[in-house]
Design a protein around this motif. Structure first.
Motif, PDB file in Angstrom:
ATOM      1  N   LEU A  26      87.844  10.106  -6.852  1.00  0.00           N
ATOM      2  CA  LEU A  26      88.690   8.927  -6.638  1.00  0.00           C
ATOM      3  C   LEU A  26      88.108   8.048  -5.536  1.00  0.00           C
ATOM      4  O   LEU A  26      88.038   6.816  -5.671  1.00  0.00           O
ATOM      5  N   GLU A  30      86.851   4.311  -6.296  1.00  0.00           N
ATOM      6  CA  GLU A  30      87.505   3.199  -5.601  1.00  0.00           C
ATOM      7  C   GLU A  30      86.498   2.381  -4.807  1.00  0.00           C
ATOM      8  O   GLU A  30      86.539   1.149  -4.814  1.00  0.00           O
ATOM      9  N   LYS A  48      91.737  -6.307  -7.657  1.00  0.00           N
ATOM     10  CA  LYS A  48      91.349  -4.929  -7.324  1.00  0.00           C
ATOM     11  C   LYS A  48      92.525  -3.958  -7.345  1.00  0.00           C
ATOM     12  O   LYS A  48      92.326  -2.748  -7.446  1.00  0.00           O
ATOM     13  N   ILE A  49      93.736  -4.471  -7.268  1.00  0.00           N
ATOM     14  CA  ILE A  49      94.895  -3.576  -7.353  1.00  0.00           C
ATOM     15  C   ILE A  49      94.970  -2.950  -8.742  1.00  0.00           C
ATOM     16  O   ILE A  49      95.519  -1.865  -8.930  1.00  0.00           O
ATOM     17  N   MET A  50      94.375  -3.625  -9.717  1.00  0.00           N
ATOM     18  CA  MET A  50      94.295  -3.076 -11.075  1.00  0.00           C
ATOM     19  C   MET A  50      93.706  -1.663 -11.092  1.00  0.00           C
ATOM     20  O   MET A  50      94.141  -0.825 -11.873  1.00  0.00           O
ATOM     21  N   TYR A  51      92.744  -1.392 -10.213  1.00  0.00           N
ATOM     22  CA  TYR A  51      92.049  -0.095 -10.245  1.00  0.00           C
ATOM     23  C   TYR A  51      92.941   1.069  -9.840  1.00  0.00           C
ATOM     24  O   TYR A  51      92.578   2.220 -10.060  1.00  0.00           O
ATOM     25  N   VAL A  52      94.056   0.804  -9.185  1.00  0.00           N
ATOM     26  CA  VAL A  52      94.987   1.901  -8.922  1.00  0.00           C
ATOM     27  C   VAL A  52      96.220   1.814  -9.816  1.00  0.00           C
ATOM     28  O   VAL A  52      96.730   2.827 -10.282  1.00  0.00           O
ATOM     29  N   LEU A  96     103.799   9.949 -10.710  1.00  0.00           N
ATOM     30  CA  LEU A  96     102.890   8.882 -11.132  1.00  0.00           C
ATOM     31  C   LEU A  96     103.649   7.634 -11.609  1.00  0.00           C
ATOM     32  O   LEU A  96     103.193   6.514 -11.396  1.00  0.00           O
ATOM     33  N   LEU A  99     104.799   5.862  -8.573  1.00  0.00           N
ATOM     34  CA  LEU A  99     103.634   5.196  -7.959  1.00  0.00           C
ATOM     35  C   LEU A  99     103.283   3.937  -8.742  1.00  0.00           C
ATOM     36  O   LEU A  99     103.000   2.884  -8.153  1.00  0.00           O
ATOM     37  N   LEU A 103     103.206   0.259  -7.126  1.00  0.00           N
ATOM     38  CA  LEU A 103     101.955  -0.513  -7.104  1.00  0.00           C
ATOM     39  C   LEU A 103     102.116  -1.823  -7.876  1.00  0.00           C
ATOM     40  O   LEU A 103     101.604  -2.868  -7.457  1.00  0.00           O
ATOM     41  N   TRP A 107     101.584  -5.548  -6.489  1.00  0.00           N
ATOM     42  CA  TRP A 107     100.695  -6.489  -7.195  1.00  0.00           C
ATOM     43  C   TRP A 107     101.474  -7.728  -7.640  1.00  0.00           C
ATOM     44  O   TRP A 107     100.961  -8.850  -7.640  1.00  0.00           O
ATOM     45  N   PHE A 201      91.481   9.403 -11.913  1.00  0.00           N
ATOM     46  CA  PHE A 201      92.915   9.686 -11.998  1.00  0.00           C
ATOM     47  C   PHE A 201      93.194  10.801 -12.996  1.00  0.00           C
ATOM     48  O   PHE A 201      94.119  11.587 -12.815  1.00  0.00           O
TER      49      PHE A 201
ATOM     50  N   ILE D   7      96.221  -5.614  -0.999  1.00  0.00           N
ATOM     51  CA  ILE D   7      95.246  -4.648  -1.517  1.00  0.00           C
ATOM     52  C   ILE D   7      95.266  -3.389  -0.657  1.00  0.00           C
ATOM     53  O   ILE D   7      95.301  -2.259  -1.173  1.00  0.00           O
ATOM     54  N   ALA D  10      98.353  -1.387  -1.403  1.00  0.00           N
ATOM     55  CA  ALA D  10      98.298  -0.683  -2.684  1.00  0.00           C
ATOM     56  C   ALA D  10      97.431   0.570  -2.582  1.00  0.00           C
ATOM     57  O   ALA D  10      97.850   1.661  -2.977  1.00  0.00           O
ATOM     58  N   TYR D  11      96.227   0.425  -2.031  1.00  0.00           N
ATOM     59  CA  TYR D  11      95.343   1.590  -1.935  1.00  0.00           C
ATOM     60  C   TYR D  11      95.908   2.614  -0.961  1.00  0.00           C
ATOM     61  O   TYR D  11      95.846   3.822  -1.209  1.00  0.00           O
ATOM     62  N   LEU D  13      99.067   3.145  -0.211  1.00  0.00           N
ATOM     63  CA  LEU D  13     100.201   3.831  -0.825  1.00  0.00           C
ATOM     64  C   LEU D  13      99.723   4.889  -1.815  1.00  0.00           C
ATOM     65  O   LEU D  13     100.217   6.013  -1.848  1.00  0.00           O
ATOM     66  N   THR D  14      98.717   4.530  -2.619  1.00  0.00           N
ATOM     67  CA  THR D  14      98.180   5.481  -3.588  1.00  0.00           C
ATOM     68  C   THR D  14      97.733   6.759  -2.888  1.00  0.00           C
ATOM     69  O   THR D  14      98.097   7.872  -3.293  1.00  0.00           O
ATOM     70  N   TRP D  15      96.990   6.583  -1.798  1.00  0.00           N
ATOM     71  CA  TRP D  15      96.475   7.773  -1.111  1.00  0.00           C
ATOM     72  C   TRP D  15      97.581   8.578  -0.463  1.00  0.00           C
ATOM     73  O   TRP D  15      97.575   9.807  -0.518  1.00  0.00           O
ATOM     74  N   VAL D  17     100.670   8.836  -1.438  1.00  0.00           N
ATOM     75  CA  VAL D  17     101.432   9.548  -2.457  1.00  0.00           C
ATOM     76  C   VAL D  17     100.629  10.738  -3.002  1.00  0.00           C
ATOM     77  O   VAL D  17     101.135  11.862  -3.074  1.00  0.00           O
TER      78      VAL D  17
END
Lengths: 239, 228, 151, 47
Positions: A26, A30, A48-52, A96, A99, A103, A107, A201, D7, D10-11, D13-15, D17
């Motif tokens: 990951l 990223e 870039k938020i698309m990637y998560v 998920l 999340l 996210l 976005w 992922f 950005i 978002a990143y 928060l992902t980490w 979680v």
């Protein structure tokens, strides 16, 4: 353990190795996505938020697919391992999905202009989230394993079928959320990053489900031990 | 086999539940009072603006029905459980699904009676026209209630035998109900406003389809849920 | 007929009814009630009934029609679906992706004067992701309108 | 630039979680393993 999907004897360390690989993948995906993709024509760097967001949504869908398969297999074969697999996948799916929603909200604020709107995609996803909470709540409130498995399989099938509605919502109804992207609508500059992140992922998803499945199996063993002890005590009293 | 015999069993279960309900009355009265209270609270919360109140009336009315009706479903199984009657009921020869149908009918009658009292009250409190849209409105209420009660009777078979039944039933039931609620609220709202856009027909058809889907699905799934 | 096969037959019948119901929902056009927003043509087709009721309206910002008053935070533009066009008036700063030619959804009421008063403006992004063509910077595209605000 | 705030959020928060859930699972597993071991010994020791 006969009929075990994942042997209970695998040491936690093996899972830790898988976890480290998944999280490292990951990080790599990223970093590549962040560094290699140019700003989008409309969104600039926000793309870039698309990637998560998108990989989180995809892996949540996959987790619900596992819930569906596990629930159907349980009702068909009546073997406990399928029930535990569905339960494990449902908890991961909940994490998920939550999340993905969060996210999407992050976005949506700078791109659409709102944190939340009552768009069919968003609304159906929120319903899916609540259904999953209901599924897990049901599991935690029923003590008898056979009954718990049967009931939660019925509820799990209904909830996971809702994923189809979520997925198709952008095509069935007019929405604010855009329809699914395809290779023809995403420039190759972004497609590579998206694919690598999705793959990472996927690894995280497998790691979570395996780990949670093992926990579910151990929980059942603890339950069985407690039952056996109660039974033994009862016999002692009678003697 | 015999269809008449099954119909007789269905009627017997429904009659038994309704008789028990009629004898005590306490539960029915409490549910009606709760429904009236919720209507009042919506009125207070939405403020003194009569126009806003009328616009929100359809949603408030259906939420009132939902919150008060959900109490009835658990009750209908709980009475059986407390006396151990459910096991006896399951032991009778024949199809378990007639238990489902019987309870469904009893719950339907219960909720429709609550609505018969709540609807005039809502008309007074929210300044709604009742007589002009009545036939259509009654149809929408009936169809929406059938969908609600079908799913409610099904999920209550699970939730009533669980520790936290008061929380679990709405948690399982309400998300599944969203399509029915949406169609019912839209159709009711359109009818109360005089249906200027002629859009109630589409919503009523939608309600009918959801009713059929939910009824058939829960009718067949009931077997898995009730079996011991 | 054995009880088992009869049971299976009944189950299959139930499954068919449910599937037909879903099929009817999806392809019978009934789901079209569930629109998140109306197009200008649909709103205008309602005639006088369209006035003063809260609706969402979606379409494209007509190029060359945007008037932005930075002092009063007052934004006016024409919204089109290709056949019909409406004047939209919105207060407050629009999202940074707002520009001419992009898709938007506005929440508000259509007034009798023929102006749609929006209380909430949302940008609808397409499913296309492309880097800018050589020589143009993304900022130029979405900041020309509000450039001085955002630096 | 303001867009980077989103950005990073978002990143981040992902980490948060993903890592929090991984740790939670590991802790849960460790506790279960300990419980299982203790119960096993306990059950054998009593008779």
């Amino acid at each position: 353990m006969p009929g075990s999907f994942v042997p209970a004897v695998v040491s936690r360390r093996r899972y830790q190795i898988l976890g480290i690989i998944a999280l490292a993948a990951l990080v790599g995906a990223e970093l590549l996505g962040l560094s290699a993709s140019p700003p989008d024509r409309d969104m600039g760097h926000l793309q870039k938020i698309m990637y998560v967001h998108v990989p989180a949504a995809w892996s949540a869908f996959l987790a619900f697919f596992v819930v569906f398969i596990g629930s159907v297999l349980y009702l068909w074969k009546r073997e406990e391992r399928y029930d535990l697999l569905a339960a494990a996948a449902a908890e991961v799916a909940l994490v998920l999905t939550a999340l993905t929603l969060a996210l999407g909200s992050i976005w949506g604020r700078p791109t659409w202009g709102v944190w939340w709107t009552w768009d069919p995609r968003l609304t159906t996803t929120a319903i899916l989230l609540v259904m999953t909470v209901g599924y897990l709540a049901l599991r935690s409130f029923v003590d008898e394993p056979d009954r718990r498995a049967r009931w939660s399989a019925a509820v799990g099938i209904l909830a996971s079928l809702n994923v189809l509605v979520v997925y198709k919502s952008v095509q069935w109804w007019r929405t604010l959320h855009q329809v699914q992207s395809s290779p023809s609508t995403v420039d190759p500059a972004y497609a590579l990053g998206l694919r690598l992140n999705a793959l990472a992922f996927l690894l995280v998803l497998v790691y979570f489900i395996l780990l949670r499945y093992r926990a579910a199996r151990l929980e059942r063993l603890v339950e069985a031990q407690a039952e056996a002890r109660e039974l033994a005590q009862g016999e002692e009293l009678h003697v | 086999m015999g269809l008449p015999r099954e119909a007789g069993r269905v009627a017997a279960v429904a009659w038994k539940d309704l008789t028990a309900e009629r004898r005590t009355k306490a539960n029915f009265n409490a549910v009606v009072f709760l429904a009236a209270l919720i209507l009042f609270l919506f009125g207070f919360a939405l403020g003194p603006d009569a126009e806003a109140l009328r616009a929100a009336a359809a949603g408030a009315l259906w939420l009132t029905v939902l919150f008060s009706g959900v109490l009835a479903f658990n009750h209908s199984y709980q009475v059986e459980l407390e006396s151990g009657a459910l096991e006896a009921l399951l032991l009778y020869p024949g199809d378990h699904r007639s238990i489902f149908l019987g309870k469904l009918i009893a719950n339907l009658v219960f909720v429709l009676l609550v609505e018969a009292i709540v609807l005039p009250l809502a008309a007074v409190l929210y300044h709604l026209p009742l007589l002009r849209p009545f036939p259509g409105l009654a149809g929408v209420l009936l169809l929406g209630t059938v969908g609600f009660v079908t799913l409610g009777t099904f999920y209550a078979a699970i939730a009533s035998r669980v520790r936290a039944r008061e929380v679990l039933l709405p948690l399982l039931l309400f998300p599944m109900l969203v399509p029915v609620l949406l169609a019912a609220v839209e159709a009711t709202g359109a009818l109360l406003a005089g249906d200027p856009m002629k859009e109630s027909g589409g919503w009523i058809r939608l309600l009918l389809i959801f009713d059929v889907i939910f009824f058939v699905a829960s009718f067949f799934a009931f077997e898995y849920v009730i079996e011991e | 007929m054995t009880p088992g096969s009869r049971r299976r037959l009944v189950l299959a019948g139930g499954a068919i009814v449910v599937l037909c119901g879903f099929g009817f929902l999806l392809y019978g056009g009934i789901g079209e009630n569930l629109v998140y927003f109306l197009t200008p043509s649909e709103l205008l087709a309602r005639g006088e009934r369209a006035y003063d009721t809260p609706v969402r309206l979606g379409g494209q910002v007509l190029p060359g029609s945007v008037r932005w008053d930075a002092e009063a935070l007052d934004l006016r533009f024409r919204l089109t679906d290709g056949t019909q066009t409406l004047v939209v008036r919105s207060t407050g700063a629009p999202p940074q992706m707002f520009r001419e030619g992009i898709g938007v959804v506005v929440e508000g009421r259509y007034r009798e004067g023929g102006v749609f008063e929006s209380t909430n403006l949302m940008v609808k992004h397409s499913n296309e992701y492309r880097p800018p063509a050589p020589g143009e910077r993304p900022q130029d595209l979405y900041r020309t309108l509000l450039g001085e605000e955002r630096s | 630039m303001s867009e980077w705030r989103f950005i990073v959020a978002a990143y981040g928060l992902t980490w948060v979680v993903l890592v929090a859930y991984a740790i939670r699972l590991q802790v849960r597993l460790r506790r279960l393993e300990r419980q299982l071991g203790a119960n096993g010994n306990g059950a054998e020791a009593t008779p």
